[in-house]
Design an enzyme around this catalytic site. Structure first.
Site, PDB file in Angstrom:
ATOM      1  N   GLN A 131       2.084  -5.948  -3.044  1.00  0.00           N
ATOM      2  CA  GLN A 131       2.505  -5.961  -1.622  1.00  0.00           C
ATOM      3  C   GLN A 131       3.844  -5.216  -1.480  1.00  0.00           C
ATOM      4  OE1 GLN A 131       1.471  -9.422  -2.866  1.00  0.00           O
ATOM      5  NE2 GLN A 131      -0.558  -8.687  -2.423  1.00  0.00           N
TER       6      GLN A 131
ATOM      7  N   GLY B  36      -4.441  -4.572  -3.891  1.00  0.00           N
ATOM      8  CA  GLY B  36      -5.515  -3.670  -4.273  1.00  0.00           C
ATOM      9  C   GLY B  36      -4.921  -2.305  -4.384  1.00  0.00           C
ATOM     10  N   HIS B  37      -5.074  -1.683  -5.534  1.00  0.00           N
ATOM     11  CA  HIS B  37      -4.659  -0.299  -5.561  1.00  0.00           C
ATOM     12  C   HIS B  37      -5.682   0.558  -6.253  1.00  0.00           C
ATOM     13  CE1 HIS B  37      -2.107  -2.382  -8.648  1.00  0.00           C
ATOM     14  NE2 HIS B  37      -2.962  -1.703  -9.375  1.00  0.00           N
TER      15      HIS B  37
ATOM     16  N   LYS C  97       2.136   2.135  -5.045  1.00  0.00           N
ATOM     17  CA  LYS C  97       2.785   1.653  -6.274  1.00  0.00           C
ATOM     18  C   LYS C  97       1.881   1.815  -7.475  1.00  0.00           C
ATOM     19  CE  LYS C  97       3.170  -2.395  -4.469  1.00  0.00           C
ATOM     20  NZ  LYS C  97       2.721  -2.105  -3.109  1.00  0.00           N
TER      21      LYS C  97
ATOM     22  N   ASP D 181       0.812  -1.228   0.000  1.00  0.00           N
ATOM     23  CA  ASP D 181       0.000   0.000   0.000  1.00  0.00           C
ATOM     24  C   ASP D 181       0.838   1.267   0.000  1.00  0.00           C
ATOM     25  OD1 ASP D 181      -2.376  -1.549   0.210  1.00  0.00           O
ATOM     26  OD2 ASP D 181      -1.895  -1.836   2.319  1.00  0.00           O
TER      27      ASP D 181
HETATM   28  P1  IMP Z   1      -2.413 -12.758   2.218  1.00  0.00           P
HETATM   29  O1  IMP Z   1      -1.565 -12.156   1.169  1.00  0.00           O
HETATM   30  O2  IMP Z   1      -3.891 -12.608   1.966  1.00  0.00           O
HETATM   31  O3  IMP Z   1      -2.023 -14.172   2.504  1.00  0.00           O
HETATM   32  O4  IMP Z   1      -2.138 -11.938   3.573  1.00  0.00           O
HETATM   33  C1  IMP Z   1      -0.893 -12.012   4.253  1.00  0.00           C
HETATM   34  C2  IMP Z   1      -0.524 -10.654   4.827  1.00  0.00           C
HETATM   35  O5  IMP Z   1      -0.239  -9.767   3.755  1.00  0.00           O
HETATM   36  C3  IMP Z   1      -1.614  -9.975   5.634  1.00  0.00           C
HETATM   37  O6  IMP Z   1      -0.995  -9.205   6.649  1.00  0.00           O
HETATM   38  C4  IMP Z   1      -2.277  -9.045   4.637  1.00  0.00           C
HETATM   39  O7  IMP Z   1      -2.894  -7.946   5.264  1.00  0.00           O
HETATM   40  C5  IMP Z   1      -1.059  -8.612   3.864  1.00  0.00           C
HETATM   41  N1  IMP Z   1      -1.358  -8.166   2.487  1.00  0.00           N
HETATM   42  C6  IMP Z   1      -1.633  -8.934   1.419  1.00  0.00           C
HETATM   43  N2  IMP Z   1      -1.821  -8.184   0.328  1.00  0.00           N
HETATM   44  C7  IMP Z   1      -1.652  -6.914   0.708  1.00  0.00           C
HETATM   45  C8  IMP Z   1      -1.678  -5.665   0.020  1.00  0.00           C
HETATM   46  O8  IMP Z   1      -1.889  -5.576  -1.195  1.00  0.00           O
HETATM   47  N3  IMP Z   1      -1.448  -4.557   0.772  1.00  0.00           N
HETATM   48  C9  IMP Z   1      -1.166  -4.632   2.088  1.00  0.00           C
HETATM   49  N4  IMP Z   1      -1.124  -5.755   2.774  1.00  0.00           N
HETATM   50  C10 IMP Z   1      -1.355  -6.894   2.093  1.00  0.00           C
HETATM   51 MG    MG Z   2      -3.015  -1.894  -1.711  1.00  0.00          MG
END
Ligand code: IMP
Ligand code: MG
Length: 446
Positions: A224, A40-41, A16, A13
């Site tokens: 991420q 998600g952006h 990017k 977040d």
């Molecule tokens: P997962 O990717 O759903 O397995 O989540 C694992 C960790 O990554 C958690 O702490 C999520 O909140 C974090 N996470 C996954 N995708 C994002 C993102 O796009 N932005 C911020 N945190 C993320």
């Molecule tokens: Mg995001």
């Protein structure tokens, strides 16, 4: 032109999506290399606001080839939903979107497995996005995963899926005490969705390597961030893929020597969604202020993001593991009202000082950030596009960060809109983005 990787320097977040969107005009191909619809952006263009999860934001620029590389995991329903929204907004997806045949699939029972696993962890839960991302990478590594291309062969797909679900059901029932999954139903559903996706599926490594051979340039878009990387992040509180720059090569199928540079994106402060250590977290009114001024709510899950000061240890670590050439700093305007701004320069731990980001989760949980306090500029920087127009104290702040990290800051974001961006004359920008007219033209058009 160059082949450049854009990578998150913190816990995701960082903005990017906006930076990728801003730079897209310089590139022919935009490629995502890992993650899934956990990302998600939000991209704001004029009145329109797009939240993209899987499809690179380059899709919003007509005529750009957008690649979803083999390192990305795909939930066909989420993909089709996103395609639908884009089509409804008049965005041309056909002929611009290409998805790797080698992408692994996400199935509904992966969400169940994730739910079971998260619940069984009790207070040690990861706080995932519950999109089935982890189980998809898990089955990939266990070699029982199912790839997009498998749906081309229905009988093989069926055989693999039934085996996969039989394993999943024994876990669901005996370990997690959840209901078993009907394999036939999922099989029928996925085979009925495949024809809607088939037209986008190609060998994306071949496509990109051919494009590069023809002198086309590729922007690799990481999802991420470095600290959520499965190898380099704050394990186990991480995602399941390689978000770092190195992931771009394996996640798309290009050799490392193809890459010309890496830009890291960081906020001027820090946020984190989900659980796990976060040394500079502010659980006070300053944290609340950052959260509110920065609209810090997850674009995938809507969860409030934890907020804290900029952490130079995190940034330096990210510079190292990604070998960053240059930094984009986002959300400068969020700091506008602050009287004082803090920057963490070291951690204190058991009477000692730590200067390099540690790997031990128990140390990270216990450290106290040692901060430098800078004077806030207390003037609006919202929408400033020229570096010279920034308040002197904002320039001082940016210089402080750049000096501290010994790295150029080449892009500064001063608002959510595409054009609310400052491009700084730095060696990296001047080397690869000489014709900066592309960027200002983009700004004016919107
Ligand atoms: P997962 O990717 O759903 O397995 O989540 C694992 C960790 O990554 C958690 O702490 C999520 O909140 C974090 N996470 C996954 N995708 C994002 C993102 O796009 N932005 C911020 N945190 C993320
Ligand atoms: Mg995001």
């Amino acid at each position: 032109m160059a082949n450049i990787i854009i990578v998150g320097m913190q816990w995701g977040d960082e903005g990017k999506g906006k930076i990728v969107d801003y730079l897209t005009d310089f590139f022919d191909v935009i490629a995502r290399y890992q993650g899934g619809h956990n990302a998600g952006h939000t991209v704001n263009i004029g009145e329109k606001k797009f939240i993209l999860h899987l499809i690179p934001s380059g899709i919003l620029h007509p005529g750009k080839a957008c690649i979803i590389g083999n390192g990305v995991v795909i939930d066909p329903e989420a993909l089709l939903d996103e395609i639908k929204v884009l089509r409804q907004a008049g965005v041309k997806v056909e002929g611009n979107l290409f998805i790797s045949s080698r992408c692994h699939l996400i199935f509904p029972h992966y969400r169940q497995l994730e739910k079971g696993s998260e619940e069984s962890r009790g207070e040690h839960k990861i706080g995932t996005t519950c999109r089935g991302i982890g189980p998809s990478y898990q089955t990939k590594m266990a070699r029982s995963g199912i790839r997009l291309i498998d749906m081309e062969n229905p009988s093989l797909f069926r055989e693999k899926l039934f085996r996969n679900i039989s394993e999943a059901n024994s876990l669901l029932e005996s370990l997690y005490h959840l209901d078993p999954i009907d394999a036939e139903e999922i099989c029928q559903k996925y085979l009925s969705l495949y024809p809607l996706i088939k037209g986008f599926v190609i060998d994306t490594s071949l496509f990109i390597n051919n494009a590069m051979a023809q002198g086309k340039s590729v922007l690799f878009e990481g999802a991420q961030g470095t600290n959520l990387d499965i190898d380099h992040g704050t394990y186990p509180y991480v995602t399941s893929s390689n978000a770092v720059a190195g992931g771009a090569c394996t996640g798309v199928g290009v050799g490392p020597t193809r890459i010309d540079g890496v830009i890291g994106v960081s906020k001027c402060y820090t946020t984190r969604v989900g659980r796990g250590p976060f040394p500079t977290e502010l659980v006070n009114k300053e944290g609340k202020l950052l959260q509110e001024r920065g609209c810090e709510y997850g674009s995938t899950t809507g969860r409030p993001r934890r907020c804290g000061w900029f952490d130079a240890l995190v940034a330096r670590y990210s510079i190292r593991v990604n070998n960053l050439d240059s930094i984009a700093l986002t959300k400068l305007d969020v700091l506008d009202t602050l009287e004082e701004i803090k920057v963490c320069t070291a951690y204190r731990y058991k009477g000692g000082i730590i200067k390099e980001f540690p790997s031990e989760e128990w140390v990270l949980e216990e450290v106290t950030p040692q901060c430098r306090t800078l004077k806030g500029w207390q003037r609006s920087t919202l929408g400033i596009t020229d570096y010279d127009d920034l308040p002197q104290l904002a320039k001082d702040y940016l210089k402080f960060i750049s000096d501290l990290l010994e790295k150029e800051v080449s892009i500064i974001s001063t608002g959510a809109e595409r054009e609310e961006t400052i491009l700084v004359d730095t060696p990296f920008i001047n080397k690869w983005f000489k014709d900066k007219r592309g960027i200002s033209r983009q700004g004016r058009e919107t």
